[in-house]
Design a protein around this motif. Sequence first.
Motif, PDB file in Angstrom:
ATOM      1  N   GLY A 133       1.060  -1.276   0.224  1.00  0.00           N
ATOM      2  CA  GLY A 133      -0.080   0.520   0.433  1.00  0.00           C
ATOM      3  C   GLY A 133       0.890   1.113  -0.179  1.00  0.00           C
ATOM      4  N   ASP A 134      -0.122   2.192   0.287  1.00  0.00           N
ATOM      5  CA  ASP A 134       1.333   3.557  -0.004  1.00  0.00           C
ATOM      6  C   ASP A 134       0.954   4.257   1.392  1.00  0.00           C
ATOM      7  N   TRP A 135       1.585   5.442   1.989  1.00  0.00           N
ATOM      8  CA  TRP A 135       1.284   5.908   2.935  1.00  0.00           C
ATOM      9  C   TRP A 135       2.104   7.082   3.662  1.00  0.00           C
ATOM     10  N   TRP A 136       2.191   7.798   3.870  1.00  0.00           N
ATOM     11  CA  TRP A 136       2.452   9.224   4.075  1.00  0.00           C
ATOM     12  C   TRP A 136       3.347   9.317   5.471  1.00  0.00           C
ATOM     13  N   GLY A 137       4.688   8.728   5.599  1.00  0.00           N
ATOM     14  CA  GLY A 137       4.649   9.135   7.433  1.00  0.00           C
ATOM     15  C   GLY A 137       5.060  10.762   8.278  1.00  0.00           C
ATOM     16  N   ALA A 138       4.856  11.115   8.895  1.00  0.00           N
ATOM     17  CA  ALA A 138       5.084  12.875   9.374  1.00  0.00           C
ATOM     18  C   ALA A 138       5.440  12.663  10.550  1.00  0.00           C
ATOM     19  N   GLY A 139       6.415  13.255  10.757  1.00  0.00           N
ATOM     20  CA  GLY A 139       6.808  13.400  11.498  1.00  0.00           C
ATOM     21  C   GLY A 139       9.175  13.667  11.895  1.00  0.00           C
ATOM     22  N   PRO A 140       9.376  13.575  12.888  1.00  0.00           N
ATOM     23  CA  PRO A 140      10.557  13.625  12.479  1.00  0.00           C
ATOM     24  C   PRO A 140      10.684  11.850  12.687  1.00  0.00           C
ATOM     25  N   GLY A 141      12.416  12.037  11.353  1.00  0.00           N
ATOM     26  CA  GLY A 141      12.425  10.723  11.427  1.00  0.00           C
ATOM     27  C   GLY A 141      11.759   9.065  10.295  1.00  0.00           C
ATOM     28  N   ALA A 142      10.116  10.027   9.937  1.00  0.00           N
ATOM     29  CA  ALA A 142       9.380   8.481   9.491  1.00  0.00           C
ATOM     30  C   ALA A 142       9.427   9.104   8.726  1.00  0.00           C
TER      31      ALA A 142
END
Length: 402
Positions: A286-295
Amino acid sequence: MPDVAELPAETGLPESALEGLGRRPFGVYVHVPFCATRCGYCDFNTYTAGELGSAASPKSWLDGLRSELELAARVLGEPPAADTVFVGGGTPSLLGADGLAEVLEVVRGAFGLAPGAEVTTESNPESTSPEFFERIRAAGYTRVSLGMQSAARHVLQVLDRVHTPGRPVDAAREARAAGFEHVNLDVIYGTPGERPEDLRASLDAVLSAGVDHVSAYALIVEEGTALARRVRRGELPAPDDDVLATDYEMIDSVLSAAGLRWYEVSNWATDDAARCRHNLGYWQGGDWWGAGPGAHSHVGGVRWWNVKHPAKYASLLAEGNSPEAGRELLTEEDRHLERIMLELRVAEGLALDALDAAGIEEARAAAAEGLLEPSVLDSRGRAVLTDRGRLLADGVVRRLAG
């Protein structure tokens, strides 16, 4: 190997990555980098208040998160509503119920939530309460994952875990009483000094909590951690592979007998509804957006990651810049290898059409050796790990990938 490139101030994605966006599962991962203390085995991107000082705070992090998800909506054009949201860390429960509610509002504002979306937060048992669970449930969270690791006090001490042995079970019960149908407990096995009876006591405690999901991970001694330094000095022995295999067999046997079935090598659930859909999105392309430091993020074969330090993360976004540090453009060969590596880990297995002729021959040979289910290879055209195959999953992957 993937092509690696530095990212401009505001990253775009190639049209090829955006094709099919929304037709694949789409998740949002939010990384909370704050911890009250540092566990000796942990190499995650986390920071205590003493380590950060005045350089960053939950407020500056949340301001950065809001800016990053606004950037995400621009980059994706018409972003799909999130099928899943996973707030991890670190210790998200340190934000408190109000902070977690605000995080979810930020995600809603940027993407919206799909009908029936799964919304998970990790929590440290010591920073939760009945009121905490009631308030995050009212805010829209549908699933809680609690770090238990062990029910044995001496094992927790080796891991530098500060919660009392009985608190995770109480927290799980409080979450269920607050209306959470889906509650996970994490277990770590193979800790130096852990005896079979300690692991069995931990499993009995898990089952007494009435949770519908269990994650069990072998202890890995990661370079740069306090645990690695203790092992290197000879204070503690390294985890033993034979012990880890025996522990895994015990975990699978006990959980299976209690009605929790494996659906991924390290995860067990009571039924399909109890499976972690967010993590399934990772394992099933799948697709995902990782938000935050180091994501880390992935959309359509493009993977990228953010700067690690919370202060740098917040300052870049405050200046109107992307927090991204670099990206990988996955080649067809990379994507092929990852598909085999990830899909083979799940109970449904890997479709044989993902393999070339040599890979299919290896699959047949692995089935003959008892590592893959032979009936599945014959009837449904899928490669599915046997119980023994799960113990040797990495080797099976290498064989099928060629």
